[in-house]
Design a protein around this motif. Structure first.
Motif, PDB file in Angstrom:
ATOM      1  N   ILE A   1       0.834  -1.209   0.000  1.00  0.00           N
ATOM      2  CA  ILE A   1       0.000   0.000   0.000  1.00  0.00           C
ATOM      3  C   ILE A   1       0.864   1.253   0.000  1.00  0.00           C
ATOM      4  CG2 ILE A   1      -1.649   1.335   1.383  1.00  0.00           C
ATOM      5  CD1 ILE A   1      -2.817  -1.340   2.322  1.00  0.00           C
ATOM      6  N   GLU A   2       1.897   1.276   0.847  1.00  0.00           N
ATOM      7  CA  GLU A   2       2.787   2.434   0.911  1.00  0.00           C
ATOM      8  C   GLU A   2       3.502   2.642  -0.422  1.00  0.00           C
ATOM      9  OE1 GLU A   2       3.218   4.659   3.194  1.00  0.00           O
ATOM     10  OE2 GLU A   2       1.970   3.784   4.782  1.00  0.00           O
ATOM     11  N   GLU A   3       3.918   1.537  -1.043  1.00  0.00           N
ATOM     12  CA  GLU A   3       4.629   1.654  -2.318  1.00  0.00           C
ATOM     13  C   GLU A   3       3.698   2.191  -3.407  1.00  0.00           C
ATOM     14  OE1 GLU A   3       7.903  -1.042  -4.500  1.00  0.00           O
ATOM     15  OE2 GLU A   3       5.956  -2.002  -4.320  1.00  0.00           O
ATOM     16  N   ARG A   4       2.470   1.654  -3.454  1.00  0.00           N
ATOM     17  CA  ARG A   4       1.516   2.154  -4.454  1.00  0.00           C
ATOM     18  C   ARG A   4       1.217   3.631  -4.228  1.00  0.00           C
ATOM     19  NH1 ARG A   4      -1.245  -2.700  -3.532  1.00  0.00           N
ATOM     20  NH2 ARG A   4      -2.775  -1.611  -2.254  1.00  0.00           N
ATOM     21  N   TYR A   5       1.004   3.994  -2.967  1.00  0.00           N
ATOM     22  CA  TYR A   5       0.708   5.393  -2.653  1.00  0.00           C
ATOM     23  C   TYR A   5       1.888   6.292  -3.028  1.00  0.00           C
ATOM     24  CZ  TYR A   5      -0.210   9.594   0.074  1.00  0.00           C
ATOM     25  OH  TYR A   5      -0.391  10.893   0.463  1.00  0.00           O
ATOM     26  N   GLY A   6       3.105   5.842  -2.702  1.00  0.00           N
ATOM     27  CA  GLY A   6       4.288   6.637  -3.034  1.00  0.00           C
ATOM     28  C   GLY A   6       4.448   6.827  -4.527  1.00  0.00           C
ATOM     29  N   LYS A   7       4.245   5.749  -5.284  1.00  0.00           N
ATOM     30  CA  LYS A   7       4.385   5.859  -6.743  1.00  0.00           C
ATOM     31  C   LYS A   7       3.281   6.732  -7.343  1.00  0.00           C
ATOM     32  CE  LYS A   7       6.876   1.537  -7.509  1.00  0.00           C
ATOM     33  NZ  LYS A   7       6.873   0.200  -8.143  1.00  0.00           N
ATOM     34  N   ASP A   8       2.055   6.578  -6.844  1.00  0.00           N
ATOM     35  CA  ASP A   8       0.962   7.426  -7.339  1.00  0.00           C
ATOM     36  C   ASP A   8       1.224   8.890  -7.011  1.00  0.00           C
ATOM     37  OD1 ASP A   8      -0.323   5.228  -8.317  1.00  0.00           O
ATOM     38  OD2 ASP A   8      -1.748   5.044  -6.677  1.00  0.00           O
ATOM     39  N   LEU A   9       1.736   9.136  -5.807  1.00  0.00           N
ATOM     40  CA  LEU A   9       2.042  10.510  -5.409  1.00  0.00           C
ATOM     41  C   LEU A   9       3.180  11.070  -6.252  1.00  0.00           C
ATOM     42  CD1 LEU A   9       0.942  12.463  -3.281  1.00  0.00           C
ATOM     43  CD2 LEU A   9       2.767  11.721  -1.747  1.00  0.00           C
ATOM     44  N   LEU A  10       4.133  10.209  -6.572  1.00  0.00           N
ATOM     45  CA  LEU A  10       5.253  10.622  -7.411  1.00  0.00           C
ATOM     46  C   LEU A  10       4.770  10.991  -8.815  1.00  0.00           C
ATOM     47  CD1 LEU A  10       8.276  10.792  -6.720  1.00  0.00           C
ATOM     48  CD2 LEU A  10       8.580   8.599  -7.871  1.00  0.00           C
ATOM     49  N   ASN A  11       3.902  10.176  -9.372  1.00  0.00           N
ATOM     50  CA  ASN A  11       3.344  10.485 -10.688  1.00  0.00           C
ATOM     51  C   ASN A  11       2.531  11.776 -10.660  1.00  0.00           C
ATOM     52  OD1 ASN A  11       4.441   8.207 -11.921  1.00  0.00           O
ATOM     53  ND2 ASN A  11       2.681   6.923 -11.407  1.00  0.00           N
ATOM     54  N   LEU A  12       1.783  11.953  -9.591  1.00  0.00           N
ATOM     55  CA  LEU A  12       0.999  13.184  -9.452  1.00  0.00           C
ATOM     56  C   LEU A  12       1.908  14.399  -9.396  1.00  0.00           C
ATOM     57  CD1 LEU A  12      -1.743  14.605  -8.881  1.00  0.00           C
ATOM     58  CD2 LEU A  12      -1.288  14.218  -6.453  1.00  0.00           C
ATOM     59  N   SER A  13       2.989  14.295  -8.635  1.00  0.00           N
ATOM     60  CA  SER A  13       3.893  15.429  -8.463  1.00  0.00           C
ATOM     61  C   SER A  13       4.625  15.771  -9.756  1.00  0.00           C
ATOM     62  CB  SER A  13       4.909  15.108  -7.362  1.00  0.00           C
ATOM     63  OG  SER A  13       5.899  16.088  -7.266  1.00  0.00           O
ATOM     64  N   ARG A  14       4.983  14.752 -10.512  1.00  0.00           N
ATOM     65  CA  ARG A  14       5.831  14.988 -11.683  1.00  0.00           C
ATOM     66  C   ARG A  14       5.056  15.202 -12.981  1.00  0.00           C
ATOM     67  NH1 ARG A  14      10.764  10.591 -10.666  1.00  0.00           N
ATOM     68  NH2 ARG A  14      11.490  11.505  -8.699  1.00  0.00           N
ATOM     69  N   LYS A  15       3.834  14.695 -13.040  1.00  0.00           N
ATOM     70  CA  LYS A  15       3.108  14.749 -14.306  1.00  0.00           C
ATOM     71  C   LYS A  15       1.919  15.697 -14.299  1.00  0.00           C
ATOM     72  CE  LYS A  15       4.378   9.999 -15.561  1.00  0.00           C
ATOM     73  NZ  LYS A  15       3.859   8.664 -15.931  1.00  0.00           N
ATOM     74  N   LYS A  16       1.350  15.973 -13.129  1.00  0.00           N
ATOM     75  CA  LYS A  16       0.149  16.796 -13.084  1.00  0.00           C
ATOM     76  C   LYS A  16       0.521  18.264 -12.914  1.00  0.00           C
ATOM     77  CE  LYS A  16      -4.365  17.141 -12.955  1.00  0.00           C
ATOM     78  NZ  LYS A  16      -5.196  16.737 -14.105  1.00  0.00           N
ATOM     79  N   PRO A  17       0.094  19.143 -13.850  1.00  0.00           N
ATOM     80  CA  PRO A  17       0.373  20.579 -13.682  1.00  0.00           C
ATOM     81  C   PRO A  17      -0.286  21.118 -12.417  1.00  0.00           C
ATOM     82  CG  PRO A  17      -0.375  20.083 -15.914  1.00  0.00           C
ATOM     83  CD  PRO A  17      -0.622  18.855 -15.107  1.00  0.00           C
ATOM     84  N   CYS A  18       0.400  22.064 -11.797  1.00  0.00           N
ATOM     85  CA  CYS A  18      -0.143  22.653 -10.566  1.00  0.00           C
ATOM     86  C   CYS A  18       0.357  24.097 -10.481  1.00  0.00           C
ATOM     87  CB  CYS A  18       0.292  21.843  -9.346  1.00  0.00           C
ATOM     88  SG  CYS A  18      -0.370  22.444  -7.781  1.00  0.00           S
ATOM     89  N   GLY A  19      -0.387  24.995 -11.138  1.00  0.00           N
ATOM     90  CA  GLY A  19       0.014  26.407 -11.118  1.00  0.00           C
ATOM     91  C   GLY A  19       1.292  26.654 -11.876  1.00  0.00           C
ATOM     92  N   GLN A  20       1.464  26.015 -13.015  1.00  0.00           N
ATOM     93  CA  GLN A  20       2.734  26.097 -13.728  1.00  0.00           C
ATOM     94  C   GLN A  20       3.002  27.483 -14.337  1.00  0.00           C
ATOM     95  OE1 GLN A  20       2.721  23.299 -16.927  1.00  0.00           O
ATOM     96  NE2 GLN A  20       0.770  23.987 -17.776  1.00  0.00           N
ATOM     97  N   SER A  21       1.979  28.319 -14.472  1.00  0.00           N
ATOM     98  CA  SER A  21       2.204  29.649 -15.048  1.00  0.00           C
ATOM     99  C   SER A  21       2.351  30.733 -13.989  1.00  0.00           C
ATOM    100  CB  SER A  21       1.035  30.007 -15.991  1.00  0.00           C
ATOM    101  OG  SER A  21      -0.181  30.071 -15.270  1.00  0.00           O
ATOM    102  N   GLU A  22       2.418  30.325 -12.705  1.00  0.00           N
ATOM    103  CA  GLU A  22       2.614  31.329 -11.658  1.00  0.00           C
ATOM    104  C   GLU A  22       4.005  31.952 -11.775  1.00  0.00           C
ATOM    105  OE1 GLU A  22       0.864  32.847  -9.585  1.00  0.00           O
ATOM    106  OE2 GLU A  22      -1.030  31.734  -9.744  1.00  0.00           O
ATOM    107  N   ILE A  23       4.184  33.118 -11.141  1.00  0.00           N
ATOM    108  CA  ILE A  23       5.447  33.844 -11.260  1.00  0.00           C
ATOM    109  C   ILE A  23       5.967  34.250  -9.894  1.00  0.00           C
ATOM    110  CG2 ILE A  23       4.917  34.728 -13.563  1.00  0.00           C
ATOM    111  CD1 ILE A  23       4.060  37.356 -12.234  1.00  0.00           C
ATOM    112  N   ASN A  24       7.252  34.541  -9.855  1.00  0.00           N
ATOM    113  CA  ASN A  24       7.926  35.162  -8.719  1.00  0.00           C
ATOM    114  C   ASN A  24       7.793  34.351  -7.425  1.00  0.00           C
ATOM    115  OD1 ASN A  24       9.696  37.298  -8.152  1.00  0.00           O
ATOM    116  ND2 ASN A  24       8.108  38.372  -7.015  1.00  0.00           N
ATOM    117  N   THR A  25       7.423  34.974  -6.325  1.00  0.00           N
ATOM    118  CA  THR A  25       7.478  34.299  -5.021  1.00  0.00           C
ATOM    119  C   THR A  25       6.471  33.161  -4.919  1.00  0.00           C
ATOM    120  OG1 THR A  25       5.944  35.903  -4.031  1.00  0.00           O
ATOM    121  CG2 THR A  25       8.288  36.394  -3.877  1.00  0.00           C
TER     122      THR A  25
END
Length: 334
Positions: free
Chosen positions: A48-72
């Motif tokens: 379960i921990e491994e699946r959660y970690g890999k899913d979280l990793l994919n979410l962090s690396r592949k899902k955009p999250c405010g990618q056009s924000e600027i500065n601070t």
């Protein structure tokens, strides 16, 4: 007293009964089964921990999250994504740690199984020897009792027929009596021999039973202690995971604390500004006027601004016969 509870409480008045020993073995089997269940629990939690970690990793690396924000705020978002990535890696690492703990539990369980096997082999042999010798002793007892009854019958026969039979018959009775006495004595000796052997076997079994109880109690103490420590360690690992995750998220909170709304707005203005002068008003242009009006579109130039030029004067006077009349109605006021 530690180490003496098993050997003091698992006996039976029946020499052939193994109920006390069987209860201990059943308890140890249940303990081994419980260790196996916890081992399987750790393996499943690791998955379960491994699946959660890999899913979280994919979410962090592949899902955009405010990618056009600027500065601070952009820096805060970058830190947020990085820390989510770190948390994911921690969960994957936790999965590996849990599998290692499951492996240790399996090794401990197998080690105890081998230790128990040695004692169980000795005890099984002792139980068989005790049962076999008890049967031999009981058979010897039956034979002894029968030979005693035969001797008693021979004695009674001699007493009853002492004066009623001829010398030859008396001789046969005495021979039978002597034979029965010898047989009874031999049976008695065999019975006593088997009794002594059974007592020796019983003492040996009792000694082995005590040793087994001590070994099994020590093993059970070791198992409970190992299981308790393994569970304690598991909970600590989960708590440490929470602490580690919170430390990572704290970095995000600190980055958000230094996020400046004014700086981000100013940064955007400086990067994308297009000018400081607004557009000039659109001026009104009279179609008939050679010069452009100075007033902007939509604003009146004076009290009455005609849309066209002044009406030209007619060439004929009102009394001119060519002046147009319609039913005595003049286009010019009289």
């Amino acid at each position: 007293m530690k180490g003496s509870l098993f050997k003091a409480n698992f006996w039976s008045s029946d020499l052939l009964s193994t109920i006390g020993y069987d209860n201990i073995i059943q308890h140890l089997n249940n303990g081994r089964k419980n260790c196996k269940e916890f081992e399987d629990f750790l393996k499943e939690r690791a998955s379960i921990e491994e699946r959660y970690g890999k899913d979280l990793l994919n979410l962090s690396r592949k899902k955009p999250c405010g990618q056009s924000e600027i500065n601070t705020l952009k820096r805060a978002l970058d830190i947020f994504k990085q820390q989510v990535d770190n948390v994911a890696q921690c969960h994957i690492q936790l999965a590996q740690t849990l599998r290692e703990e499951a492996r240790k539990m399996e090794e401990f369980r197998e080690k105890q199984k081998l230790q128990r096997k040695k004692t169980e082999i000795v005890m099984d042999a002792s139980h068989k020897q005790k049962s076999l010798q008890f049967k031999k002793t009981m058979d010897a007892k039956k034979n002894y009792e029968q030979k005693c009854r035969d001797k008693d019958e021979a004695e009674q026969a001699v007493q009853r027929n002492a004066c009623q039979v001829n010398p030859k018959q008396q001789e046969k009775l005495f021979v039978k009596l002597a034979t029965s006495k010898t047989a009874a004595e031999d049976a008695d000796k065999a019975y006593i021999l088997h009794i002594n052997t059974l007592e020796r076997v019983r003492e040996e079994w009792q000694s082995e039973h005590i040793k087994a109880c001590e070994a099994f109690e020590a093993q059970e103490c070791e198992r409970i202690n190992f299981f308790r420590n393994a569970l304690w360690l598991h909970v600590n690992q989960l708590s440490q995971q929470c602490v580690t995750s919170d430390d990572m998220y704290e970095k995000v909170r600190k980055s958000l604390e230094i996020c400046s709304i004014e700086n981000d707005i100013e940064y955007f203005v400086n990067q994308r500004k297009t000018g400081q002068s607004p557009p000039a008003p659109i001026m009104y242009e009279n179609f008939y006027s050679p010069q452009k009006s100075a007033a902007p579109l939509g604003k009146p130039m004076g009290p009455n601004v005609p849309r066209r030029g002044p009406v030209p004067l007619p060439r004929n006077a009102p009394d001119d016969p060519d002046y147009s009349l319609v039913d005595n109605y003049s286009l010019l006021y009289q």
